[in-house]
Design an enzyme around this catalytic site. Structure first.
Site, PDB file in Angstrom:
ATOM      1  N   GLU A 291      37.290  38.900  42.077  1.00  0.00           N
ATOM      2  CA  GLU A 291      36.834  38.262  43.320  1.00  0.00           C
ATOM      3  C   GLU A 291      37.951  38.172  44.350  1.00  0.00           C
ATOM      4  OE1 GLU A 291      34.862  34.518  42.589  1.00  0.00           O
ATOM      5  OE2 GLU A 291      33.105  35.518  41.716  1.00  0.00           O
ATOM      6  N   GLU A 383      28.995  39.551  37.901  1.00  0.00           N
ATOM      7  CA  GLU A 383      29.037  38.130  37.523  1.00  0.00           C
ATOM      8  C   GLU A 383      28.017  37.363  38.352  1.00  0.00           C
ATOM      9  OE1 GLU A 383      32.992  36.120  37.373  1.00  0.00           O
ATOM     10  OE2 GLU A 383      31.955  34.445  38.339  1.00  0.00           O
TER      11      GLU A 383
HETATM   12  C1  IDC Z   1      35.276  29.086  36.556  1.00  0.00           C
HETATM   13  C2  IDC Z   1      35.008  28.515  35.202  1.00  0.00           C
HETATM   14  C3  IDC Z   1      35.724  27.195  35.053  1.00  0.00           C
HETATM   15  C4  IDC Z   1      37.185  27.409  35.356  1.00  0.00           C
HETATM   16  C5  IDC Z   1      37.343  28.019  36.749  1.00  0.00           C
HETATM   17  C6  IDC Z   1      38.775  28.309  37.127  1.00  0.00           C
HETATM   18  O1  IDC Z   1      33.617  28.376  35.006  1.00  0.00           O
HETATM   19  O2  IDC Z   1      35.571  26.686  33.741  1.00  0.00           O
HETATM   20  O3  IDC Z   1      37.851  26.180  35.322  1.00  0.00           O
HETATM   21  O4  IDC Z   1      36.642  29.244  36.772  1.00  0.00           O
HETATM   22  O5  IDC Z   1      39.265  29.402  36.478  1.00  0.00           O
HETATM   23  C7  IDC Z   1      33.697  32.537  39.918  1.00  0.00           C
HETATM   24  C8  IDC Z   1      34.819  33.068  39.139  1.00  0.00           C
HETATM   25  C9  IDC Z   1      34.932  32.405  37.793  1.00  0.00           C
HETATM   26  C10 IDC Z   1      34.554  30.931  37.880  1.00  0.00           C
HETATM   27  C11 IDC Z   1      33.098  30.838  38.285  1.00  0.00           C
HETATM   28  C12 IDC Z   1      32.556  29.409  38.324  1.00  0.00           C
HETATM   29  O6  IDC Z   1      34.785  34.473  38.989  1.00  0.00           O
HETATM   30  O7  IDC Z   1      36.249  32.564  37.329  1.00  0.00           O
HETATM   31  O8  IDC Z   1      34.704  30.364  36.607  1.00  0.00           O
HETATM   32  N1  IDC Z   1      32.942  31.485  39.580  1.00  0.00           N
HETATM   33  O9  IDC Z   1      33.282  28.644  39.248  1.00  0.00           O
HETATM   34  N2  IDC Z   1      33.285  32.953  41.094  1.00  0.00           N
HETATM   35  C13 IDC Z   1      32.287  32.162  41.513  1.00  0.00           C
HETATM   36  C14 IDC Z   1      32.058  31.203  40.566  1.00  0.00           C
END
Ligand code: IDC
Length: 458
Positions: A291, A383
């Site tokens: 991302e 994702e």
């Molecule tokens: C989130 C995880 C969470 C973690 C956070 C930070 O669910 O447990 O603490 O990352 O690393 C994304 C990202 C993905 C995120 C997810 C939800 O690719 O890493 O995971 N998210 O926030 N993009 C949009 C949402």
């Protein structure tokens, strides 16, 4: 064997101009070159040239000369070194792809400015025409006609084989559009006990998943802390997916900082290693930047144009997925849209663009942009969540179903965040499941997990 005359070449080229792909077929005893247009736009196109060594011995180098009509020039090229004299462009090996074994081939690509197709083609000084039938086109403009039919039973990889981007779709080895459905890991640094033989047996067997996304965070105690260790873990998970006949999506999970250039050298090192290791597999897909955020599309493209050749040097036919601006929102979350990609695509073929959504946060305006973008770009939802973009909160069933319907209709593949037991609404399993090893059945599923299991099995 007698070569074809110039008249035949002219005919072939006339056909080429009228269609999206053309061949320069050569005698079986020579090097051959096949030219194919992969995508085109108002006043330009992207092409790929495949150089085949049809001789019975290895050749140590090659040279392709293409002459264009006035008004058409070649911009960038990749996997080749380019020189120009008048209207003739000479392409020689990039360095790593000079040698071609007997019966093998290599390819290079370029962007043409102007619509004119080549009017003459030479490979190693000889006309690119011949009398043998050309091999199937490398064109991605449309599914290549299948000469055989896919097996009707077997694992997803047994049925579909090597994937390839065909126009705006992902196609199987037989030229048929496929939609891969599967699950993403959470950060593999945090949930190692969620990715075991037992959990992957359930994903492949019970859930019938086509796809397993391996999310390797680069920061947050990820790859940067132990490159060799994380490369090894990813490789092992790819082998586990392979054993079970699933496609493996290798996710270089950059997130913060959002500029992929920050991790460029790490990406080159990592992808050189994993692509070398898995080059001979049919089931590996490379996602080079999870991302990107806070950076322009031009900066993302610049990163992609440096990482993709590293992969292609080892695994020339592996599909690569490129993250998009604004957390892979095709730009929408940063006030832009997919037009910036359409007008300036990455300089490589067999590439898709990532789109991510979280159903409770991203709704109609995002769906409208995906529908619009899908008309010109190959998209993959590498994702998504059923909840908000925090990864937590309640499942938004209505928005999730609207997304599933759209993705199914457009045949866009997806991987759900996450196949884990994290204490957050996006996780498919209840907390404690991974330690207990109780992945089978529906008893350990969250609401999100139950929704996904049903969708993926269907
Ligand atoms: C989130 C995880 C969470 C973690 C956070 C930070 O669910 O447990 O603490 O990352 O690393 C994304 C990202 C993905 C995120 C997810 C939800 O690719 O890493 O995971 N998210 O926030 N993009 C949009 C949402």
């Amino acid at each position: 064997m007698k070569r074809r005359t110039a008249t035949v070449l002219t005919t072939v080229l006339a056909v080429a101009a009228a269609s999206t792909a053309a061949f320069f077929a050569l005698p079986a005893s020579a090097e051959t070159a096949a030219f194919a247009v992969q995508s085109s736009w108002n006043n330009g196109y992207q092409a790929q040239v495949t150089v085949n060594n049809n001789t019975s011995s290895q050749i140590s180098t090659w040279k392709v000369e293409l002459t264009f009509p006035a008004g058409t020039t070649v911009g960038q090229s990749w996997n080749a070194t380019q020189a120009v004299s008048g209207n003739t462009y000479t392409f020689t090996p990039a360095g790593w792809n000079a040698t071609i074994a007997a019966g093998a081939s290599t390819s290079f690509g370029f962007i043409a400015n102007g619509a004119g197709r080549p009017t003459n083609c030479l490979v190693n000084g000889q006309a690119c025409t011949g009398t043998t039938n050309p091999s199937p086109s490398p064109s991605s403009a449309s599914p290549s006609p299948s000469t055989s039919t896919p097996p009707t039973t077997g694992t997803p990889v047994q049925v579909n084989g090597q994937l390839k981007v065909c126009g705006t779709k992902l196609c199987n080895e037989y030229g048929q559009a496929v939609q891969l459905k599967g699950m993403s890991t959470h950060g593999i640094q945090w949930f190692p006990n969620c990715y075991t033989d037992a959990s992957l047996d359930v994903l492949a067997g019970e859930w019938s998943a086509d796809l397993f996304r391996i999310s390797m965070y680069v920061q947050e105690q990820g790859y940067e802390t132990d490159p060799a260790g994380f490369t090894n873990r990813v490789n092992n998970l790819v082998e586990e997916a392979t054993e079970r006949g699933m496609y493996a999506l290798i996710d270089f999970h950059i997130l913060t900082p959002g500029d992929p250039a920050y991790n460029l050298e790490r990406a080159k090192t990592f992808f050189a290693q994993v692509s070398a290791r898995h080059a001979n597999k049919k089931n590996v897909i490379y996602e080079i930047a999870n991302e990107p955020n806070g950076v322009s599309w031009a900066q993302i493209k610049n990163y992609a144009d440096q990482v993709i050749p590293v992969i292609r040097a080892n695994d020339p036919d592996g599909v690569v997925i490129v993250g998009t601006r604004g957390w892979s929102s095709l730009g929408v979350s940063e006030g832009s849209n997919s037009s910036e990609i359409v007008s300036n695509p990455v300089s490589a073929a067999n590439v898709m663009y990532a789109f991510h959504y979280y159903a409770a946060s991203h709704k109609d305006n995002y769906r409208a942009e995906v529908e619009r973008a899908a008309a010109s770009l190959p998209l993959f939802v590498t994702e998504f969540g059923t909840v908000t973009y925090t990864g937590d909160g309640a499942v938004d069933t209505a928005s999730s179903n609207a997304w599933f319907d759209l993705l199914d209709r457009l045949k866009i593949g997806y991987a759900n965040w996450t196949y884990s037991d994290a204490s957050e609404g996006s996780a498919a399993f209840k907390p404690g499941t991974c330690n207990a090893g109780s992945f089978a059945g529906t008893g350990s599923l969250t609401e999100s997990g139950a929704l996904l299991r049903n969708r993926i099995r269907a």
